[in-house]
Design a protein around this motif. Structure first.
Motif, PDB file in Angstrom:
ATOM      1  N   ASN A  96      -8.954  -3.371   0.284  1.00  0.00           N
ATOM      2  CA  ASN A  96      -7.955  -2.477  -0.295  1.00  0.00           C
ATOM      3  C   ASN A  96      -7.612  -2.837  -1.733  1.00  0.00           C
ATOM      4  OD1 ASN A  96      -6.841  -2.304   2.891  1.00  0.00           O
ATOM      5  ND2 ASN A  96      -6.874  -0.411   1.709  1.00  0.00           N
TER       6      ASN A  96
ATOM      7  N   THR B  95      -9.452   3.305   0.597  1.00  0.00           N
ATOM      8  CA  THR B  95     -10.650   2.600   0.151  1.00  0.00           C
ATOM      9  C   THR B  95     -11.567   3.585  -0.574  1.00  0.00           C
ATOM     10  OG1 THR B  95     -11.857   3.062   2.195  1.00  0.00           O
ATOM     11  CG2 THR B  95     -10.545   1.001   2.124  1.00  0.00           C
TER      12      THR B  95
ATOM     13  N   LEU C 149       0.826  -1.209   0.000  1.00  0.00           N
ATOM     14  CA  LEU C 149       0.000   0.000   0.000  1.00  0.00           C
ATOM     15  C   LEU C 149       0.862   1.262   0.000  1.00  0.00           C
ATOM     16  CD1 LEU C 149      -2.893  -1.074   2.386  1.00  0.00           C
ATOM     17  CD2 LEU C 149      -2.959  -0.856  -0.110  1.00  0.00           C
TER      18      LEU C 149
ATOM     19  N   TYR D 227      -6.435  -0.138  -3.843  1.00  0.00           N
ATOM     20  CA  TYR D 227      -6.887   1.103  -3.218  1.00  0.00           C
ATOM     21  C   TYR D 227      -5.993   1.394  -2.033  1.00  0.00           C
ATOM     22  CZ  TYR D 227     -11.142  -0.469  -5.601  1.00  0.00           C
ATOM     23  OH  TYR D 227     -12.043  -0.921  -6.523  1.00  0.00           O
ATOM     24  N   TRP D 228      -5.057   2.346  -2.188  1.00  0.00           N
ATOM     25  CA  TRP D 228      -4.268   2.714  -1.012  1.00  0.00           C
ATOM     26  C   TRP D 228      -5.159   3.478  -0.043  1.00  0.00           C
ATOM     27  CZ3 TRP D 228      -2.709   5.250  -5.635  1.00  0.00           C
ATOM     28  CH2 TRP D 228      -2.918   6.618  -5.663  1.00  0.00           C
TER      29      TRP D 228
END
Length: 175
Positions: free
Chosen positions: A86, A102, A38, A99-100
């Motif tokens: 994520n 959400t 992430l 998705y770094w």
């Protein structure tokens, strides 16, 4: 382009690149890998990752210690990111949208921007919200369109926005 990514010290330890068999160690390793992935995608503003390409990236292949995480190990991490919300598979076991933040977190940022800029009741285009000079300094500037649309869907579910479409044009009204 972005500054070089600074890897954590664990990235230089050979055991980090081998899926650990002891459950407790395995879970800690998975947590560290998820955080690293992430951080990495956020740093480079990546939204979609092809597993066959990323297997050769510095993220999963540390050439200085000659260690590489296996494709199965990478899938293990991606499955966990999917489970946590994520990520989602664009193509199962091949491409993943990460998705770094959400979609709900992106939605909150977009809505906060709209409220702070007195956009309630105003219809805006996707261009205005994603690409215009007005949003250049916002974290959602040039956000992947799929991620942006998911964030707007969250705002619609929360009844904070309405999304309109006509002739390939999309408008957003903040409520």
């Amino acid at each position: 382009q972005a500054q070089p990514f600074s890897f954590p010290a664990i990235h230089n330890l050979p055991p980090f690149f081998t899926v650990q068999p002891v459950l407790n160690t395995n879970q800690k390793q998975l947590q560290m890998w998820c955080e690293l992935v992430l951080d990495y995608v956020r740093h480079f503003r990546l939204h979609e990752v092809d597993l066959m390409e990323v297997v050769n990236s510095p993220l999963f292949w540390n050439k200085q210690i000659n260690r590489r995480l296996s494709l199965e190990g990478i899938k293990w991490i991606m499955e966990e990111l999917v489970r946590r919300g994520n990520a989602e598979w664009a193509i199962q076991d091949q491409r993943v949208i990460i998705y770094w933040r959400t979609p709900a977190e992106w939605a909150n940022l977009i809505y906060t921007y709209a409220i702070n800029n007195a956009m309630e009741g105003t219809v805006c285009t996707l261009y205005e919200l994603r690409e215009s000079e007005a949003v250049e300094k916002e974290e959602f500037f040039e956000l992947d369109i799929r991620v942006f649309r998911k964030a707007l869907a969250v705002l619609e579910q929360q009844q904070k926005a309405r999304v309109f479409s006509s002739n390939n044009n999309v408008g957003v009204k903040f409520l």
